[in-house]
Design a protein around this motif. Structure first.
Motif: not given
Length: 339
Positions: A277-287, A269-275, A257-265
């Motif tokens: 931008n698209i480059k960051d998403l691709i890197t994390k998805a592949t990993h 970080e250890d319950e979903v994977v924040y990204f 999921t993108p870093r939506i404002p206040s979503m950390e409520i």
């Protein structure tokens, strides 16, 4: 107590969207001990004329809602979107039942003009307005005589029943379900993502020329996914997420999921994977698709958070306690988004 729930329900679609929020709220209220009468307002309108037209059935639908409340005498009239229900009808019901509470819940974007017009048309008759959006977009609907409150997207353990984090045989590496019609920026994002992840077993439904999927076909597809993307039409709105976040995490799918404002409520970080931008998403998805054990551990924690905190029993209890101005029975994570 007795509740009349004015919601979509989609009876005429033969169970195609049985996992919709309408049913989850209905079931949550019932499990909290209330009698809930389902008033399917769109189906009522369509059945009110030989052409099956919602527009031509508006008058009869409003009359039937008044008669329903006259017969049941509910303590609470709870509405979902209810764009066919008029302010005059709500005022007539309140006149007939002076002690009734009237509230509305909303899960669609609060920045679209037709939604704003619909909500504003009912605000003078509402005690509470609930939405899956927080911040300024929620506060725009605060009037001197009403309150507005945030609610998270909801899961039901009998609907979000998969536990994908337990499985190693999932055939879909990466899943996204959502529309991209008339949304060129969103479409370009998904197109690039599809191209960059082409070496993986991906599934894109409802976008990039692929049809939408519904009913068992949809829930069965969720049960086959290792990871999934929760990506909204806007990702810069406080606490706003589509119900995909609940459907993905609720089925034990590792969720990006993108870093939506206040979503950390809601999610750490250890319950979903924040990204970022698209480059960051691709890197994390592949990993994470490769690092299976690490990904399944995060997916488990996301599943646990969703089912513990955002289940329909707990969220509907919050709704009722807020409407009736009762002391909260527990410290709901989103309780400060009440105005």
């Amino acid at each position: 107590m007795k509740i009349v729930h004015v919601a979509n329900y989609n009876y005429l679609k033969d169970g195609q969207s049985y996992y919709a929020t309408d049913y989850k709220i209905h079931q949550g209220l019932v499990r909290n001990g209330h009698f809930v009468y389902p008033f399917s307002y769109r189906d009522t309108a369509r059945c009110a004329n030989i052409f099956g037209s919602k527009k031509w059935g508006v008058g009869k639908t409003n009359k039937r809602l008044i008669e329903t409340c006259r017969n049941i005498r509910p303590d609470l009239l709870l509405m979902a979107h209810a764009e066919l229900i008029t302010l005059e009808t709500l005022r007539e019901i309140r006149k007939m039942l002076p002690s009734i509470k009237i509230a509305m819940w909303f899960v669609d974007p609060l920045w679209l003009n037709h939604h704003i017009t619909n909500i504003n048309s009912k605000l003078p008759a509402l005690d509470l307005f609930f939405a899956t959006t927080g911040g300024e977009l929620l506060r725009q609907f605060k009037l001197p005589d009403n309150r507005v409150a945030y609610i998270p997207n909801i899961v039901d353990a009998s609907i979000e029943s998969h536990k994908n984090y337990e499985r190693e045989d999932l055939p879909i590496d990466f899943l996204f379900c959502g529309r991209d019609h008339k949304e060129p920026i969103r479409q370009a994002f998904l197109s690039t993502l599809s191209e960059q992840l082409s070496g993986l077993n991906t599934r894109f439904a409802g976008c990039l020329g692929n049809p939408l999927i519904f009913g068992h076909n949809y829930t069965d597809t969720l049960g086959k996914a290792k990871t999934g993307l929760s990506y909204n039409r806007r990702n810069d709105v406080s606490l706003y997420m589509s119900d995909r976040i609940a459907q993905l995490t609720g089925n034990g799918i590792l969720t990006f999921t993108p870093r939506i404002p206040s979503m950390e409520i809601l999610y750490t970080e250890d319950e979903v994977v924040y990204f970022d931008n698209i480059k960051d998403l691709i890197t994390k998805a592949t990993h994470f698709i490769s690092a299976d054990d690490e990904g399944r551990e995060i997916a488990y924690r996301g599943w646990k958070k969703t089912h513990n905190s955002f289940n329909n029993i707990r969220v509907t209890r919050f709704i009722v306690e807020t409407i009736f101005n009762q002391a909260y029975s527990e410290p709901y994570e989103w309780r400060n988004e009440l105005y």
